[in-house]
Design a protein around this motif. Structure first.
Motif, PDB file in Angstrom:
ATOM      1  N   ASP A 422       0.810  -1.225   0.000  1.00 51.54           N
ATOM      2  CA  ASP A 422       0.000   0.000   0.000  1.00 51.54           C
ATOM      3  C   ASP A 422       0.846   1.279   0.000  1.00 51.54           C
ATOM      4  N   ILE A 423       2.153   1.130  -0.212  1.00 52.22           N
ATOM      5  CA  ILE A 423       3.041   2.290  -0.090  1.00 52.22           C
ATOM      6  C   ILE A 423       2.614   3.459  -0.982  1.00 52.22           C
ATOM      7  N   TYR A 424       2.092   3.181  -2.192  1.00 61.38           N
ATOM      8  CA  TYR A 424       1.753   4.268  -3.121  1.00 61.38           C
ATOM      9  C   TYR A 424       0.324   4.795  -2.929  1.00 61.38           C
ATOM     10  N   THR A 425      -0.432   4.105  -2.111  1.00 64.47           N
ATOM     11  CA  THR A 425      -1.828   4.515  -1.972  1.00 64.47           C
ATOM     12  C   THR A 425      -2.150   5.164  -0.623  1.00 64.47           C
ATOM     13  N   LEU A 426      -1.474   4.708   0.442  1.00 63.28           N
ATOM     14  CA  LEU A 426      -1.795   5.183   1.795  1.00 63.28           C
ATOM     15  C   LEU A 426      -1.707   6.683   1.944  1.00 63.28           C
ATOM     16  N   SER A 427      -0.666   7.277   1.350  1.00 65.03           N
ATOM     17  CA  SER A 427      -0.403   8.696   1.587  1.00 65.03           C
ATOM     18  C   SER A 427      -1.549   9.563   1.070  1.00 65.03           C
ATOM     19  N   VAL A 428      -2.222   9.076   0.027  1.00 64.75           N
ATOM     20  CA  VAL A 428      -3.368   9.809  -0.529  1.00 64.75           C
ATOM     21  C   VAL A 428      -4.486   9.914   0.513  1.00 64.75           C
ATOM     22  N   ASN A 429      -4.722   8.824   1.243  1.00 66.93           N
ATOM     23  CA  ASN A 429      -5.753   8.848   2.284  1.00 66.93           C
ATOM     24  C   ASN A 429      -5.331   9.742   3.442  1.00 66.93           C
ATOM     25  N   LEU A 430      -4.051   9.698   3.779  1.00 66.96           N
ATOM     26  CA  LEU A 430      -3.572  10.545   4.875  1.00 66.96           C
ATOM     27  C   LEU A 430      -3.756  12.021   4.516  1.00 66.96           C
ATOM     28  N   ALA A 431      -3.553  12.354   3.240  1.00 65.35           N
ATOM     29  CA  ALA A 431      -3.708  13.738   2.797  1.00 65.35           C
ATOM     30  C   ALA A 431      -5.163  14.088   2.528  1.00 65.35           C
ATOM     31  N   GLY A 432      -5.984  13.088   2.225  1.00 70.55           N
ATOM     32  CA  GLY A 432      -7.405  13.337   1.960  1.00 70.55           C
ATOM     33  C   GLY A 432      -7.728  13.735   0.537  1.00 70.55           C
ATOM     34  N   ILE A 433      -6.735  13.669  -0.369  1.00 70.80           N
ATOM     35  CA  ILE A 433      -6.962  14.072  -1.765  1.00 70.80           C
ATOM     36  C   ILE A 433      -7.613  12.934  -2.562  1.00 70.80           C
ATOM     37  N   PRO A 434      -8.178  13.247  -3.740  1.00 70.70           N
ATOM     38  CA  PRO A 434      -8.768  12.189  -4.570  1.00 70.70           C
ATOM     39  C   PRO A 434      -7.716  11.525  -5.462  1.00 70.70           C
ATOM     40  N   ALA A 435      -7.966  10.270  -5.797  1.00 72.90           N
ATOM     41  CA  ALA A 435      -7.043   9.560  -6.690  1.00 72.90           C
ATOM     42  C   ALA A 435      -7.788   8.441  -7.399  1.00 72.90           C
ATOM     43  N   MET A 436      -7.269   8.070  -8.567  1.00 72.69           N
ATOM     44  CA  MET A 436      -7.901   7.025  -9.369  1.00 72.69           C
ATOM     45  C   MET A 436      -6.907   5.940  -9.708  1.00 72.69           C
ATOM     46  N   SER A 437      -7.444   4.771 -10.020  1.00 71.65           N
ATOM     47  CA  SER A 437      -6.644   3.740 -10.671  1.00 71.65           C
ATOM     48  C   SER A 437      -7.262   3.509 -12.035  1.00 71.65           C
ATOM     49  N   VAL A 438      -6.408   3.575 -13.069  1.00 73.83           N
ATOM     50  CA  VAL A 438      -6.879   3.468 -14.447  1.00 73.83           C
ATOM     51  C   VAL A 438      -6.080   2.369 -15.148  1.00 73.83           C
ATOM     52  N   PRO A 439      -6.743   1.393 -15.802  1.00 72.98           N
ATOM     53  CA  PRO A 439      -5.994   0.318 -16.472  1.00 72.98           C
ATOM     54  C   PRO A 439      -5.007   0.896 -17.488  1.00 72.98           C
ATOM     55  N   ALA A 440      -3.729   0.464 -17.414  1.00 73.40           N
ATOM     56  CA  ALA A 440      -2.697   1.081 -18.242  1.00 73.40           C
ATOM     57  C   ALA A 440      -1.825   0.042 -18.950  1.00 73.40           C
ATOM     58  N   GLY A 441      -2.226  -1.237 -18.896  1.00 72.28           N
ATOM     59  CA  GLY A 441      -1.419  -2.232 -19.584  1.00 72.28           C
ATOM     60  C   GLY A 441      -1.357  -3.514 -18.785  1.00 72.28           C
ATOM     61  N   PHE A 442      -0.535  -4.429 -19.281  1.00 70.56           N
ATOM     62  CA  PHE A 442      -0.429  -5.738 -18.640  1.00 70.56           C
ATOM     63  C   PHE A 442       1.032  -6.103 -18.466  1.00 70.56           C
ATOM     64  N   VAL A 443       1.328  -6.802 -17.387  1.00 74.10           N
ATOM     65  CA  VAL A 443       2.639  -7.393 -17.183  1.00 74.10           C
ATOM     66  C   VAL A 443       2.396  -8.882 -16.947  1.00 74.10           C
ATOM     67  N   ASP A 444       2.967  -9.700 -17.798  1.00 70.02           N
ATOM     68  CA  ASP A 444       2.759 -11.152 -17.711  1.00 70.02           C
ATOM     69  C   ASP A 444       1.273 -11.494 -17.630  1.00 70.02           C
ATOM     70  N   ASN A 445       0.500 -10.861 -18.476  1.00 68.39           N
ATOM     71  CA  ASN A 445      -0.942 -11.103 -18.580  1.00 68.39           C
ATOM     72  C   ASN A 445      -1.759 -10.645 -17.371  1.00 68.39           C
ATOM     73  N   MET A 446      -1.129  -9.909 -16.464  1.00 67.33           N
ATOM     74  CA  MET A 446      -1.893  -9.368 -15.333  1.00 67.33           C
ATOM     75  C   MET A 446      -1.976  -7.847 -15.477  1.00 67.33           C
ATOM     76  N   PRO A 447      -3.145  -7.270 -15.137  1.00 68.46           N
ATOM     77  CA  PRO A 447      -3.339  -5.836 -15.348  1.00 68.46           C
ATOM     78  C   PRO A 447      -2.469  -4.969 -14.436  1.00 68.46           C
ATOM     79  N   VAL A 448      -2.167  -3.797 -14.960  1.00 66.35           N
ATOM     80  CA  VAL A 448      -1.418  -2.786 -14.195  1.00 66.35           C
ATOM     81  C   VAL A 448      -2.260  -1.509 -14.178  1.00 66.35           C
ATOM     82  N   GLY A 449      -2.391  -0.908 -13.007  1.00 64.56           N
ATOM     83  CA  GLY A 449      -3.153   0.341 -12.893  1.00 64.56           C
ATOM     84  C   GLY A 449      -2.238   1.543 -12.772  1.00 64.56           C
TER      85      GLY A 449
END
Lengths: 486, 481
Positions: A422-449
């Motif tokens: 959760d290292i890249y996501t937690l700080s957003v909640n601590l700050a209270g700002i909005p954020a999105m995850s958007v599909p951006a490709g695949f690595v070894d057939n698994m999605p990357v946001g």
């Protein structure tokens, strides 16, 4: 049909090409056929769904409909739904039928959406893999040996597998964005206070925020139209007027200033994930955006700060589950203490117990200053970091998670590795700002946001940016093979 | 050893808001269990508190009334502990940033001296529910009607040095909150409860002794008795060379003793932290000033005005202004008869006596202030004398009508006709010639005593209707012969 967007389905419903009852039946059949492999639903509310679908068809026939009228959706099982079991993924609430409706589900219901059921989740929203559910782990539709992410793993898997058009989720430290990333769907965690928490069973009140999870930014915008806005039943709900989230989806991105925080691309980030994110950023440059490096120097501190603040609040929020008025009560309690200790020991899973103990410790006399107060100071620093960065750029982009979805069971014995997810996501909640995850490709057939973080109440802007990206890419249109099986 | 007692009080005052501190449920006493509750008071999962602004206004009023700093930013905190009638597992209260900060109160004692008691703070908090241990066959029933009822906890400095001072202070607080209309003051229903922190130290010693806390004492009399009992208990231990254990104690009014509830070692660690479901309460200066400007007249101010405007003694002014309803009754009655001293005597005397006998509050008096004023007007204009007035008041109390109606109906009007009185006296003197002889032969000193006999005879003959101020001089003159 199951792959259609909300706008298309709404059009078809209005044109009477299909009825809501038919559409609802289709999704109920898909759940019946495919969910045994995924375990994404805790409760499927067939009867209620068909009732609501009938009512929606009537409303459409009367010309009294919105874009959500008759659209089947699912709710994370921590939104209280009147008359429908609401478990929070816990044995503690395995018999809890709320006598009232949460604001989020009520608003969606009023907008005409049909509720298919309640989705699986990590118990009390505590987890990053959806393996901490009393009702069993949820599987990732892209590879059923892998986790869907958590804690809104059921919602993410259900949307990805086409078991529902869209779903609600909640995000306390990444619980919408990380499963959205792992399952290849679009998820938005709005600004704290944008969406009412009334009727949302609390994990950490100052961080919890509900939001939409769907196949596209446009679908998320449709849900936001109904979900967002001030609610006088939630004192932390914002009076800032809500925006029209559909109005500016097509605004061009020329001149958009994107910041890439160097701390998001350091050690621990999978190289292929990094490449995928950079490729997405290139796409934005093609659309006229400029990119510069920014810094969020206190990123590393967000994990310890989060794991003090969230458990502290949780230890208090979960005190009401005492076996007295609702939920699990142990058999034949000897006395009051025995009732408390056994009811709670039996009702809560290991991860929940762990966080209650951590939080109780952090708030104890003699430790409060060293832990809770210090964590609050860090929280302010992290907020300042974002405010400073967002003075330089319009949005910040980076990965949602360091890796793609991992194998089931691979991190359950290594809590620190799990927390680092959760290292890249937690700080957003601590700050209270909005954020999105958007599909951006695949690595070894698994999605990357790709994560897009914006300024306070910039939800419409984020949706616009994500939508423009999705107009020029088709990552969000990919469907896992298992979804085609029914 | 000569001990000095040191007392600090925590008074829990129930604010008389229509709805609860954090929910829209009605506040009331005596309703069927669990009928005055909402999702919030029941601690339902997902329920959220919404702060009642009326409670805020009342707290700020109180702050002004005790000369206190107002917390321009106050913060609700959670006090965490498990108890079956505490539905959320925490009580929402205020810790580091209370709504009312430091203030003070000048308290007048019975002997007329004044002492200043510091007020440490007053904070808003929600009440818990109630556990019912009877009628449930070994189980406990929970009634959450009281859950989330708004309380203002008023904490004093350890400035109180005797039971009398403590009672005078609590009465003063009682009088202020009822004057402000922020509490109904009904102690029997728990609208005011008091925790007593008490320690002893040798006279002259600076540092405090170890204290005990006596919880939930709910009448002026019990406060006084609990303090006396606890002083005695502590003094006995200390005299014997023992040590006081810091603990929470309960006062048992039936046995008139305090007993241990729990020691400091068993005390909860409440794990206070700011409530994340409620935003800090930020006040504007304008809001605070406006409340101050609209504050009603307070007991001390009213007592001062009664002295200057009505020329009442300090004592009378204090007694009459101690309760807002008594002061109002006095002023209305006085307006009718325009004799403040007479009105004061009758309100504090005869009326209070009747109220006590019937166990009624002055607001429940069967004789209205106006009707009472009319009765006193008949004393003032000599229509009846004081003795007859007491009988008329009794009749009014029984609902027999107004003062004038009763006086008319019973023919109680005083005889003020001099000729009639003279002839009545003459026939009494004729009938008692022996006593008249004795009187005339006696020394002037003795005569003063002997005249009482003749006054008695006149009153008897007139059935109490002869006006003594007319009878006395005529009688004296006629006895001289």
């Amino acid at each position: 049909m199951f792959e259609q967007s909300i706008a298309t389905l709404a059009q078809q419903l209005r044109n009477k090409e299909i009825s809501s009852v038919e559409l609802t039946r289709l999704f109920l059949q898909r759940i019946q056929a495919l969910d045994p492999q995924l375990n994404s639903f805790i409760t499927v509310s067939d009867e209620l769904a068909l009732q609501q679908a009938k009512a929606a068809d009537l409303a459409i026939a009367n010309g009294d409909s919105s874009s959500l009228t008759g659209i089947p959706i699912a709710h994370k099982d921590l939104f209280c739904t009147q008359g429908t079991l609401t478990t929070c993924g816990s044995k503690m609430l395995n018999n809890f039928v709320p006598p009232y409706e949460s604001t989020v589900t009520q608003r969606l219901q009023q907008a005409g959406a049909v509720m298919l059921g309640k989705t699986n989740m990590d118990e009390f929203a505590m987890g990053s893999s959806n393996e901490n559910s009393h009702f069993g782990a949820v599987k990732n539709p892209w590879d059923v040996n892998k986790v869907p992410g958590g804690s809104s793993g059921g919602s993410a898997a259900a949307v990805a597998a086409g078991l529902t058009v869209a779903a609600t989720g909640t995000d306390t430290g990444g619980s919408i964005r990380q499963p959205a990333s792992f399952c290849g769907i679009t998820g938005l965690k709005p600004t704290y206070g944008r969406i009412s928490r009334f009727g949302m069973i609390a994990y950490a009140s100052s961080l919890d925020q509900g939001g939409p999870m769907a196949k596209s930014a446009e679908d998320c915008a449709h849900l936001m139209q109904a979900m967002a806005g001030f609610d006088d039943k939630d004192s932390t709900s914002s009076e800032t007027p809500k925006e029209d989230y559909l109005a500016n989806l097509n605004a061009p991105l020329a001149g958009l200033k994107i910041g890439l925080p160097k701390e998001y691309f350091g050690e621990g980030l999978d190289a292929k994930v990094a490449d995928t994110i950079m490729a997405a950023v290139k796409e934005f440059e093609k659309l006229g955006a400029t990119v510069k490096e920014v810094s969020l120097p206190n990123l590393q501190l967000s994990i310890p700060a989060y794991y003090v603040i969230a458990p502290s609040e949780a230890s208090s929020n979960l005190s009401r589950f005492d076996g007295v008025r609702f939920g699990h009560r142990c058999d034949d309690p000897k006395d009051l203490l025995d009732m408390y200790t056994r009811s709670r020991a039996e009702g809560f899973g290991t991860e929940v117990q762990k966080r209650i103990m951590v939080g109780t410790y952090a708030l104890s006399e003699g430790y409060y200053d060293a832990y809770y107060l210090k964590a609050q100071k860090i929280r302010r620093l992290i907020k300042e970091d974002f405010v400073n960065a967002l003075n330089e750029v319009d949005v910040i982009m980076g990965p949602v998670a360091p890796t793609t979805a991992f194998e089931l069971g691979s991190k359950t014995n290594d809590p620190v590795a799990m927390y680092l997810e959760d290292i890249y996501t937690l700080s957003v909640n601590l700050a209270g700002i909005p954020a999105m995850s958007v599909p951006a490709g695949f690595v070894d057939n698994m999605p990357v946001g790709l994560q897009i973080m914006g300024n306070y109440f910039a939800e419409a802007k984020l949706l616009n940016i994500a939508h423009q990206y999705q107009q020029n890419t088709d990552w969000h249109l990919q469907t896992p093979t298992m979804a085609k099986g029914a | 050893m000569n001990w000095e007692v040191v007392i600090g009080l925590e008074i829990h005052t129930q604010l008389s808001t229509k709805s609860k501190l954090f929910s829209g449920a009605a506040v009331g006493f005596g309703a069927e269990p669990n009928t005055q509750t909402t999702l919030v008071d029941l601690g339902m999962p997902g329920a959220l508190p919404v702060f009642n602004k009326e409670a805020l206004r009342m707290a700020v009023m109180f702050g002004h009334a005790v000369n206190a700093e107002i917390g321009m930013t106050s913060v609700f905190a959670r006090k965490n502990y498990f108890y079956p009638d505490l539905p959320k597992g925490y009580q929402t209260s205020q810790m580091d940033h209370p709504i009312v900060g430091k203030g003070y109160l000048d308290v007048t004692l019975d002997d007329g001296t004044t002492t200043r008691v510091g007020i440490t703070r007053a904070h808003l908090e929600e009440d818990a529910g109630k556990s019912l241990h009877e009628d449930f066959q070994g189980m406990t029933g929970i009634d959450l009607n009281r859950s989330s009822t708004p309380l203002l906890e008023i904490v004093s400095e350890p400035d109180i040095r005797s039971a009398k001072e403590a009672v005078a202070y609590v009465k003063m607080i009682h009088s202020i909150v009822t004057y402000l209309g922020i509490c109904d003051g009904n102690m029997a229903e728990g609208s005011m409860r008091c925790d007593i922190n008490l320690s002893l130290r040798p006279k002259g010693q600076q540092e405090y002794g170890t204290r005990t806390e006596i919880k939930n004492v709910n009448s002026f009399r019990f406060i006084e008795k609990a303090i006396y009992t606890e002083i005695e208990r502590q003094a006995d231990i200390l005299e014997d060379g023992g040590r006081i254990i810091q603990e929470t104690r309960l006062y048992d009014p039936e046995k008139n003793e305090t007993r241990s509830m729990r020691s400091k070692e068993d005390a909860n660690d409440y794990r206070y932290f700011p409530c994340p479901d409620l935003l800090p309460v930020v006040l504007t200066q304008e809001y605070v000033d406006q409340i101050k400007a609209n504050l009603p007249e307070l007991p001390n101010q009213k007592a001062a005005r009664f002295q200057s405007e009505y020329k009442l003694s300090e004592y009378d002014a204090q007694v009459l202004s101690a309760s807002r309803s008594m002061a109002e009754y006095f002023e209305v009655a006085n307006k009718v008869n325009q004799d403040p001293k007479l009105t004061a005597n009758w309100v504090m005397g005869e009326l209070s006596k009747l109220l006590n006998q019937s166990q009624l509050e002055i607001t429940q008096s069967p004789v209205t202030a106006n009707a009472f004023g009319e009765l006193l007007a008949r004393i003032k204009d000599n229509t009846i004398n004081g003795k007859t007035a007491k009988d008329v008041l009794q009749a009014m109390w029984q609902g027999e009508g107004s003062a004038d109606e009763i006086i008319d109906a019973k023919g109680l009007k005083q005889v003020t006709d001099t000729a009639a009185i003279e002839s009545m006296i003459q026939s009494i003197l004729d009938a008692n010639s022996a006593q008249v002889e004795q009187y005339r032969a006696a020394e002037p000193d003795k005569q003063k005593k002997m005249i009482g006999f003749f006054v008695g005879q006149v009153m008897k003959a007139s059935q109490g209707k002869a006006n003594p101020s007319i009878v006395n001089p005529i009688l004296a003159k006629m006895l001289k012969g």
